[in-house]
Design an enzyme around this catalytic site. Structure first.
Site, short mmCIF file in Angstrom:
data_model
loop_
_atom_site.label_atom_id
_atom_site.label_comp_id
_atom_site.label_asym_id
_atom_site.label_seq_id
_atom_site.Cartn_x
_atom_site.Cartn_y
_atom_site.Cartn_z
CB ALA A 60 -0.81 0.10 1.33
CB ALA A 61 4.10 2.36 1.59
N PRO A 62 3.26 4.48 -0.70
CG PRO A 62 3.65 6.38 -1.93
CD PRO A 62 3.68 5.05 -2.11
N GLY A 63 0.70 5.09 -0.49
CA GLY A 63 -0.79 5.49 -0.27
C GLY A 63 -1.57 6.08 -1.30
CG ASP A 83 4.13 -1.28 2.71
OD1 ASP A 83 3.79 -1.07 1.50
OD2 ASP A 83 5.36 -0.89 3.14
CG ASP A 110 7.02 -10.43 3.07
OD1 ASP A 110 6.36 -10.25 2.01
OD2 ASP A 110 8.05 -10.81 3.15
CB CYS A 178 5.78 2.21 -11.45
SG CYS A 178 7.04 1.63 -10.42
#
Length: 240
Positions: A60-63, A83, A110, A178
């Site tokens: 999830a980070a950074p959100g 996360d 994890d 990404c």
């Protein structure tokens, strides 16, 4: 004065000309907007979360994706943001607080091994080589070794395996990165599908602009062509 234009691909997004000072603005502090690349929004569009769903955001980070999911769910239902590191999870918590996302829970674990009850929607925004964001982090290309790729694809595969167990029957799994590397994207998913006949690809063009959907039905964005980060996203449905 912030100069902006509407996104060609996403209703909720505007493109800004300059980022200077944007994070210090009153509107930012009051939670009217979040800064993220358009490509990040496409994976959430593919996930298509509905109010009342249980949604797992595995990395999830950074959100940015977590908060967009929350926005689409209108604070009805629940989001579980996972996360590995507490410090990074705090970024997600802070973003949710600032933007008024009240239906999120947070688990520091994890994604390869985390256990939680199954959900209608699971998003795997996998850790990746990041080759899609070279325009923003040009030094990234000097830090890659062939063995890094092997290790990464092993982690990505592990997260995908664990996530598959956490999808309810008829639920949706979206895998995104990404990067534009096939080994981390379509080849990895094809290998996963060969051992998981219970999942099928649902064509992305039902959810996003077909200009960024390939003939195999997944989202692929390219910086030089689409004016956003390079990315990949695919929607899988669990049919049994």
């Amino acid at each position: 004065q912030i100069q902006f234009s509407r996104s060609q691909y996403l209703d909720f997004f505007v493109r800004v000309k300059h980022m200077a000072g944007i994070g210090g603005s009153e509107m930012y502090r009051q939670g009217f907007f979040l800064v993220q690349d358009e490509s990040a929004g496409l994976a959430v569009r593919l996930l298509d979360p509905k109010p009342g769903d249980r949604v797992l955001d595995m990395c999830a980070a950074p959100g940015g994706k977590t908060t967009f999911i929350g926005e689409l769910m209108k604070n009805i239902g629940e989001i579980v943001a996972i996360d590995r590191y507490e410090t990074r999870l705090n970024l997600v918590k802070n973003a949710c607080q600032r933007l008024g996302i009240a239906n999120a829970h947070f688990i520091a674990a994890d994604a390869v091994t985390v256990q939680t009850s199954p959900a209608e929607r699971v998003l795997v925004d996998a850790p990746c080589s990041g080759l899609g964001v070279l325009s923003k982090k040009p030094d990234a290309k000097w830090k890659r070794e062939p063995e890094d790729f092997a290790k990464l694809t092993e982690i990505q595969g592990g997260i995908l395996e664990n996530s598959a167990r956490l999808v309810k029957p008829n639920g949706i799994l979206v895998y995104s990165t990404c990067t534009t590397e096939p080994e981390e994207n379509f080849l990895l998913v094809k290998s996963f599908l060969s051992s998981h006949p219970e999942f099928v690809i649902e064509n992305a063009n039902q959810f996003v602009d077909q200009r960024i959907v390939t003939s195999d039905g997944y989202v692929e964005t390219l910086p030089h062509r689409d004016g956003m980060d390079g990315s990949f996203a695919i929607r899988l449905k669990k049919i049994s």
